[in-house]
Design a protein around this motif. Sequence first.
Motif, short mmCIF file in Angstrom:
data_model
loop_
_atom_site.label_atom_id
_atom_site.label_comp_id
_atom_site.label_asym_id
_atom_site.label_seq_id
_atom_site.Cartn_x
_atom_site.Cartn_y
_atom_site.Cartn_z
N LEU A 7 70.99 80.18 5.97
CA LEU A 7 70.44 80.23 7.33
C LEU A 7 69.08 80.90 7.35
N ARG A 8 68.95 82.00 6.63
CA ARG A 8 67.67 82.71 6.59
C ARG A 8 66.57 81.84 5.99
N GLU A 9 66.87 81.23 4.84
CA GLU A 9 65.86 80.43 4.15
C GLU A 9 65.51 79.17 4.93
N THR A 10 66.50 78.56 5.53
CA THR A 10 66.22 77.35 6.32
C THR A 10 65.38 77.67 7.54
N ALA A 11 65.66 78.79 8.19
CA ALA A 11 64.87 79.18 9.35
C ALA A 11 63.41 79.38 8.96
N LEU A 12 63.16 79.96 7.81
CA LEU A 12 61.79 80.15 7.34
C LEU A 12 61.11 78.82 7.07
N VAL A 13 61.86 77.90 6.47
CA VAL A 13 61.31 76.58 6.16
C VAL A 13 60.96 75.80 7.43
N LEU A 14 61.79 75.96 8.46
CA LEU A 14 61.60 75.20 9.70
C LEU A 14 60.59 75.82 10.65
N GLN A 15 60.23 77.07 10.41
CA GLN A 15 59.35 77.78 11.35
C GLN A 15 58.05 77.04 11.67
N PRO A 16 57.39 76.41 10.69
CA PRO A 16 56.12 75.75 11.02
C PRO A 16 56.26 74.56 11.96
N ILE A 17 57.47 73.99 12.07
CA ILE A 17 57.61 72.78 12.90
C ILE A 17 58.52 72.99 14.11
N SER A 18 59.10 74.18 14.26
CA SER A 18 60.04 74.39 15.35
C SER A 18 59.89 75.79 15.93
N GLN A 19 59.94 75.87 17.27
CA GLN A 19 59.91 77.16 17.95
C GLN A 19 61.30 77.79 18.00
N GLU A 26 71.14 76.99 12.40
CA GLU A 26 72.55 77.23 12.71
C GLU A 26 73.24 75.95 13.16
N LEU A 27 72.59 75.18 14.03
CA LEU A 27 73.19 73.94 14.53
C LEU A 27 73.36 72.93 13.41
N LEU A 28 72.37 72.81 12.54
CA LEU A 28 72.46 71.85 11.45
C LEU A 28 73.54 72.23 10.45
N ILE A 35 82.01 72.22 12.05
CA ILE A 35 82.52 73.27 12.92
C ILE A 35 81.52 73.53 14.04
N THR A 36 81.92 74.35 15.00
CA THR A 36 80.99 74.69 16.07
C THR A 36 80.04 75.80 15.61
N ARG A 37 78.94 75.93 16.32
CA ARG A 37 78.00 77.01 16.00
C ARG A 37 78.66 78.36 16.21
N ASN A 38 79.46 78.50 17.27
CA ASN A 38 80.14 79.77 17.51
C ASN A 38 81.05 80.15 16.35
N THR A 39 81.77 79.17 15.83
CA THR A 39 82.64 79.44 14.69
C THR A 39 81.82 79.88 13.48
N LEU A 40 80.70 79.22 13.27
CA LEU A 40 79.83 79.58 12.15
C LEU A 40 79.34 81.02 12.28
N LEU A 41 78.96 81.41 13.48
CA LEU A 41 78.40 82.75 13.67
C LEU A 41 79.47 83.84 13.63
N LEU A 42 80.67 83.50 14.07
CA LEU A 42 81.71 84.52 14.18
C LEU A 42 82.48 84.76 12.88
N ASP A 43 82.58 83.72 12.06
CA ASP A 43 83.39 83.88 10.85
C ASP A 43 82.83 83.01 9.73
N GLN A 44 82.05 83.62 8.85
CA GLN A 44 81.47 82.90 7.72
C GLN A 44 82.28 83.10 6.44
N HIS A 45 83.37 83.84 6.54
CA HIS A 45 84.19 84.11 5.37
C HIS A 45 84.79 82.81 4.83
#
Length: 276
Positions: A7-19, A26-28, A35-45
């Motif tokens: 998530l961290r690395e992808t956000a950095l890669v997408l920064q030049p083309i997305s606000q 996270e959505l991708l 799964i849903t984004r909420n599930t991803l954020l709440l439990d990555q185990h």
Amino acid sequence: MSVSQALRETALVLQPISQTARLDAELLLAHALGITRNTLLLDQHGLTVPPGFAKLVDRRLAGEPVAYITGVRDFWTISVHVTPDVLIPRPDSETLIEAAIDHFGARSPQRILDLGTGSGALLLAALDQWPAAQGWGVDISPAALAVARGNAERLGMADRAAFQEGDWAEGLTGTFDLILINPPYIAQDEPLAGDVLREPQGALFAGPEGLDDYRRIAPMLPRLLAEGAVAAIEIGHDQRKSVSTLLSDQGLEVAVRHDLAGHSRCLIATRGGGVG
């Protein structure tokens, strides 16, 4: 690679083309994992990054909107499927639903009309808000209507939502308690950038001033509005005065509602008595 690192690395890669680079990531990833984004954020185990995630990121880097990649967009209290045949519903358009709720208070509209329904998001959100209401959606695009019908079925509203091909309200009979309208309103020569370039251009542009469709719709409204009814009409941030004049010229009373950014976003038209 761990999910958090991806998530961290992808956000950095997408920064030049997305606000909204982090949100996009996270959505991708949630879509790739099924799964849903909420599930991803709440439990990555126990989660691992699937091989297909990289291809989704490549599509986003190529300028494809996230909603078209995932096929889903949240709007008001519902989630709708979207394709490149329809505009992607935006939070600004929720201002129309808010205006309608304020107008009706504890009452419920019985007959709802959505002109230029696209994905059906506005109509279906209104039907979700008022379970006793019936709705009609009109669009000139058969492909858009197919998307809207599919959304009504998935949301269990097919028995309350009817869709028909039409050129705004031409030939439409009867009156309605609530009319929702989000027409094209971008001036033909206005430069655009970003995701909107991938959306159907016919649903965006409306002549040299962005007013062509408002000029056609305004004269139709008086005959469509029932007693005590309201039309909630989305406008561009700088179109309050020009569209208000078009509506006032038809004998309608007009008020304005602002979006979360403070821009004039929705004109509220009534046959008389105002909206409070």
